[in-house]
Design a protein around this motif. Structure first.
Motif: not given
Length: 193
Positions: A14-21, A61-63, A106-108, A123-125
């Motif tokens: 969660d912290v990572g998601v907030e930080l990247v945003a 989480r992004g996907f 997401m695309f690294r 990602s593949l689905p």
């Protein structure tokens, strides 16, 4: 996994998601995520043995969010495939432009290539959805190849639009014409098939 452990693992993501945003993918260091989660800098290693595993969990989480946004469009069998592809393209571009840090993460390539991350399973689905819709819109073509080309085109539009290059080159502040042109290039002119 015990509940407190699962709670901390989720909190780190969660912290990572907030930080990247807030600050972009470059800000995602183990130390900074641990600091913001209120744990020692070594604590993330208990749940994510490598930095790539933590970044992959954040990217998943992004996907998942992108898949959630796309789901209503892809499940509507009553709507023509071309219209669904137009909506999917718009959602993809809006997600990319509204979540630039997450999109970059997401695309690294290193995350997608790391076999232990499970990121490809997430990602593949989404790509399979694109292939299915392209196959319905272009039954005469190799759906995987056309979908791959269309996706590359959309990805390029997202990147160049995010940098401001396309607005400058096209003298437009709306990517709708570019989306329509990309779809025409890969699917043929609307109404022509």
């Amino acid at each position: 996994m015990k509940e407190p452990e699962k709670g901390l693992r989720d909190r780190l993501v969660d912290v990572g998601v907030e930080l990247v945003a807030a600050e972009g993918a470059e800000a995602l260091t183990l130390r900074e995520i641990a600091r913001r989660a209120g744990v020692s800098h070594g604590a993330p290693r208990r749940y994510f043995p490598t930095h790539l595993e933590l970044l992959s969990a954040i990217a998943r989480r992004g996907f998942a969010e992108l898949a959630e946004r796309v789901a209503p469009v892809t499940g509507d069998g009553a709507t023509a495939p071309r219209a669904r592809l137009t909506a999917l393209g718009r959602i993809y571009l809006e997600f990319a432009l509204g979540n630039r840090g997450m999109y970059a993460l997401m695309f690294r390539h290193d995350l997608l290539e790391s076999g232990h991350s499970g990121l490809r399973d997430t990602s593949l689905p989404l790509f399979a959805v694109l292939v299915d819709l392209v196959g319905r819109a272009r039954p005469d073509a190799d759906a995987r190849a056309v979908a791959g080309s269309l996706w590359a085109n959309l990805h390029g539009i997202a990147q160049l639009w995010g940098w401001g290059s396309l607005q400058l080159a096209t003298a437009s502040e709306d990517f709708t014409a570019l989306l329509r042109t990309a779809l025409d290039a890969h699917l043929g002119p609307e109404g022509g098939r």
